[in-house]
Scaffold this motif. Sequence first.
Motif, PDB file in Angstrom:
ATOM      1  N   TYR A  66       0.808  -1.208   0.000  1.00 28.74           N
ATOM      2  CA  TYR A  66       0.000   0.000   0.000  1.00 28.74           C
ATOM      3  C   TYR A  66       0.850   1.270   0.000  1.00 28.74           C
ATOM      4  O   TYR A  66       0.430   2.308  -0.501  1.00 28.74           O
ATOM      5  CB  TYR A  66      -0.992   0.010   1.165  1.00 28.74           C
ATOM      6  CG  TYR A  66      -0.419  -0.335   2.514  1.00 28.74           C
ATOM      7  CD1 TYR A  66       0.225   0.604   3.301  1.00 28.74           C
ATOM      8  CD2 TYR A  66      -0.540  -1.634   3.013  1.00 28.74           C
ATOM      9  CE1 TYR A  66       0.742   0.272   4.542  1.00 28.74           C
ATOM     10  CE2 TYR A  66      -0.033  -1.962   4.263  1.00 28.74           C
ATOM     11  CZ  TYR A  66       0.603  -1.022   5.020  1.00 28.74           C
ATOM     12  OH  TYR A  66       1.122  -1.358   6.243  1.00 28.74           O
ATOM     13  N   ALA A  67       2.054   1.195   0.554  1.00 27.92           N
ATOM     14  CA  ALA A  67       2.898   2.385   0.607  1.00 27.92           C
ATOM     15  C   ALA A  67       3.256   2.889  -0.786  1.00 27.92           C
ATOM     16  O   ALA A  67       3.337   4.093  -1.026  1.00 27.92           O
ATOM     17  CB  ALA A  67       4.161   2.105   1.401  1.00 27.92           C
ATOM     18  N   ASP A  75      -4.295  10.354  -2.718  1.00 23.64           N
ATOM     19  CA  ASP A  75      -5.719  10.652  -2.647  1.00 23.64           C
ATOM     20  C   ASP A  75      -6.494   9.594  -1.864  1.00 23.64           C
ATOM     21  O   ASP A  75      -7.685   9.776  -1.587  1.00 23.64           O
ATOM     22  CB  ASP A  75      -6.307  10.785  -4.047  1.00 23.64           C
ATOM     23  CG  ASP A  75      -6.096   9.535  -4.898  1.00 23.64           C
ATOM     24  OD1 ASP A  75      -5.093   8.839  -4.658  1.00 23.64           O
ATOM     25  OD2 ASP A  75      -6.920   9.276  -5.786  1.00 23.64           O
ATOM     26  N   VAL A  76      -5.854   8.469  -1.515  1.00 23.73           N
ATOM     27  CA  VAL A  76      -6.525   7.421  -0.747  1.00 23.73           C
ATOM     28  C   VAL A  76      -6.538   7.822   0.727  1.00 23.73           C
ATOM     29  O   VAL A  76      -5.496   7.922   1.371  1.00 23.73           O
ATOM     30  CB  VAL A  76      -5.831   6.061  -0.932  1.00 23.73           C
ATOM     31  CG1 VAL A  76      -6.449   5.019  -0.003  1.00 23.73           C
ATOM     32  CG2 VAL A  76      -5.939   5.605  -2.375  1.00 23.73           C
ATOM     33  N   ASP A  84       1.039   2.041  10.467  1.00 28.23           N
ATOM     34  CA  ASP A  84       0.730   2.748   9.227  1.00 28.23           C
ATOM     35  C   ASP A  84      -0.700   3.276   9.181  1.00 28.23           C
ATOM     36  O   ASP A  84      -1.036   4.058   8.281  1.00 28.23           O
ATOM     37  CB  ASP A  84       0.947   1.829   8.028  1.00 28.23           C
ATOM     38  CG  ASP A  84       2.414   1.478   7.824  1.00 28.23           C
ATOM     39  OD1 ASP A  84       3.276   2.262   8.264  1.00 28.23           O
ATOM     40  OD2 ASP A  84       2.694   0.408   7.234  1.00 28.23           O
ATOM     41  N   MET A  85      -1.558   2.844  10.102  1.00 20.56           N
ATOM     42  CA  MET A  85      -2.973   3.231  10.020  1.00 20.56           C
ATOM     43  C   MET A  85      -3.175   4.729  10.218  1.00 20.56           C
ATOM     44  O   MET A  85      -4.163   5.294   9.775  1.00 20.56           O
ATOM     45  CB  MET A  85      -3.799   2.452  11.039  1.00 20.56           C
ATOM     46  CG  MET A  85      -3.806   0.937  10.831  1.00 20.56           C
ATOM     47  SD  MET A  85      -4.451   0.414   9.212  1.00 20.56           S
ATOM     48  CE  MET A  85      -2.941   0.325   8.231  1.00 20.56           C
ATOM     49  N   LYS A  86      -2.217   5.381  10.855  1.00 18.77           N
ATOM     50  CA  LYS A  86      -2.356   6.817  11.086  1.00 18.77           C
ATOM     51  C   LYS A  86      -2.241   7.618   9.797  1.00 18.77           C
ATOM     52  O   LYS A  86      -2.562   8.816   9.771  1.00 18.77           O
ATOM     53  CB  LYS A  86      -1.294   7.278  12.084  1.00 18.77           C
ATOM     54  CG  LYS A  86       0.138   7.055  11.649  1.00 18.77           C
ATOM     55  CD  LYS A  86       1.103   7.543  12.719  1.00 18.77           C
ATOM     56  CE  LYS A  86       2.559   7.295  12.347  1.00 18.77           C
ATOM     57  NZ  LYS A  86       2.897   5.864  12.372  1.00 18.77           N
ATOM     58  N   LYS A  87      -1.812   6.962   8.703  1.00 14.56           N
ATOM     59  CA  LYS A  87      -1.709   7.644   7.414  1.00 14.56           C
ATOM     60  C   LYS A  87      -3.074   7.865   6.778  1.00 14.56           C
ATOM     61  O   LYS A  87      -3.208   8.639   5.838  1.00 14.56           O
ATOM     62  CB  LYS A  87      -0.850   6.816   6.460  1.00 14.56           C
ATOM     63  CG  LYS A  87       0.581   6.589   6.929  1.00 14.56           C
ATOM     64  CD  LYS A  87       1.341   5.686   5.967  1.00 14.56           C
ATOM     65  CE  LYS A  87       2.742   5.411   6.454  1.00 14.56           C
ATOM     66  NZ  LYS A  87       3.476   4.476   5.551  1.00 14.56           N
ATOM     67  N   PHE A  88      -4.105   7.178   7.290  1.00 14.08           N
ATOM     68  CA  PHE A  88      -5.428   7.244   6.684  1.00 14.08           C
ATOM     69  C   PHE A  88      -6.401   7.995   7.599  1.00 14.08           C
ATOM     70  O   PHE A  88      -6.269   7.965   8.817  1.00 14.08           O
ATOM     71  CB  PHE A  88      -5.947   5.826   6.424  1.00 14.08           C
ATOM     72  CG  PHE A  88      -5.058   5.010   5.526  1.00 14.08           C
ATOM     73  CD1 PHE A  88      -5.148   5.106   4.150  1.00 14.08           C
ATOM     74  CD2 PHE A  88      -4.106   4.152   6.070  1.00 14.08           C
ATOM     75  CE1 PHE A  88      -4.327   4.365   3.322  1.00 14.08           C
ATOM     76  CE2 PHE A  88      -3.270   3.401   5.250  1.00 14.08           C
ATOM     77  CZ  PHE A  88      -3.379   3.514   3.869  1.00 14.08           C
ATOM     78  N   SER A 114      -8.015   1.498  19.844  1.00 12.38           N
ATOM     79  CA  SER A 114      -7.320   2.657  20.402  1.00 12.38           C
ATOM     80  C   SER A 114      -6.268   3.203  19.445  1.00 12.38           C
ATOM     81  O   SER A 114      -5.860   4.358  19.570  1.00 12.38           O
ATOM     82  CB  SER A 114      -6.666   2.290  21.742  1.00 12.38           C
ATOM     83  OG  SER A 114      -5.608   1.361  21.562  1.00 12.38           O
ATOM     84  N   SER A 115      -5.838   2.372  18.487  1.00 15.62           N
ATOM     85  CA  SER A 115      -4.862   2.828  17.493  1.00 15.62           C
ATOM     86  C   SER A 115      -5.541   3.481  16.291  1.00 15.62           C
ATOM     87  O   SER A 115      -4.868   3.865  15.330  1.00 15.62           O
ATOM     88  CB  SER A 115      -3.993   1.657  17.026  1.00 15.62           C
ATOM     89  OG  SER A 115      -4.750   0.741  16.253  1.00 15.62           O
ATOM     90  N   GLY A 116      -6.880   3.574  16.338  1.00 12.66           N
ATOM     91  CA  GLY A 116      -7.599   4.264  15.278  1.00 12.66           C
ATOM     92  C   GLY A 116      -8.298   3.362  14.275  1.00 12.66           C
ATOM     93  O   GLY A 116      -8.813   3.851  13.266  1.00 12.66           O
TER      94      GLY A 116
END
Length: 291
Positions: free
Chosen positions: A157-158, A164-165, A188-192, A218-220
């Motif tokens: 995914y990187a 735009d995702v 990596d979830m904080k990128k979304f 809790s990590s989003g």
Amino acid sequence: RSAAFLAPAGLSPLLRTASPVSKGYASVGLRLRNERPQAAVFAGRMAPVQLNLRMEDSWNEAKVVSNTQAADGLNKIVLNVGSDIAKSFKTPGQYVKARKDSSQEKPGFFAIASAPGATADTFEFLIKKTDGSAWICDAAEGSTVEVTDGQGNGYKYASALGDDVKNLILLATGSGIAPLKAVVESGDMKKFDSATLYYGARTPETMAYKDLFDEWKSSGVEVVPVISKPDGTGWDGRTGYIQECMKADGIKSGESTAALLCGVNDMVKEAKGVLSESGVPDGNVLMNFNR
């Protein structure tokens, strides 16, 4: 005529044979790891190459640190693979091949459930016990097995997804949660802007990692556990199949959404249909194994 082969990075320098050019072609025997040779140069000019490739795995001893039941029919197994092998795991969704020893003809392919770099020398796996995997599911703590380094592309995914995702959907059934656990715990979830995990199992007793759901939230990551056979279990959450739940919830901005999938064929096929109907580009739907 002599032949010189230019090997790309990642290719073993050992060239076993290089035959003379015949009608502009040559047959080259070599060992290949992960990358495909680009071209060959013969007498200062480019020529097409017919390659006889022999894939060779390097096997390394790994020690069973722990082997516990994660859910009915599923084992959580932690192997000490050593620091060198641990460093080969770079992308969530990668796997290793594993075998009991050199006498085992067909190795198992097991997705790594821990995140890259989670520890300096161990990998975690979630393995469904079958006739083909009983040898490792029954392995005692302290015993040894053999593994390769981290293999496969994993969830790219990187590099595969554009800026735009903004929204990520993860869909897993059964032991397919293993590589997506690595994604969720990768940081990596904080990128979304949003990340939603739909995780399906037949019964609550066959659903692994329930003790981690709060941590993941809790990590989003929104966690949506779904049970397909709830009768008599006392389950009061979502029921049915995860692709149906995803469709019922709706995908509001398909063009800015991506999905990572791992699970049974029917789920994957139907989920891809829902995602396509919702406007999610095909290139935004990623598997850790090609399918």
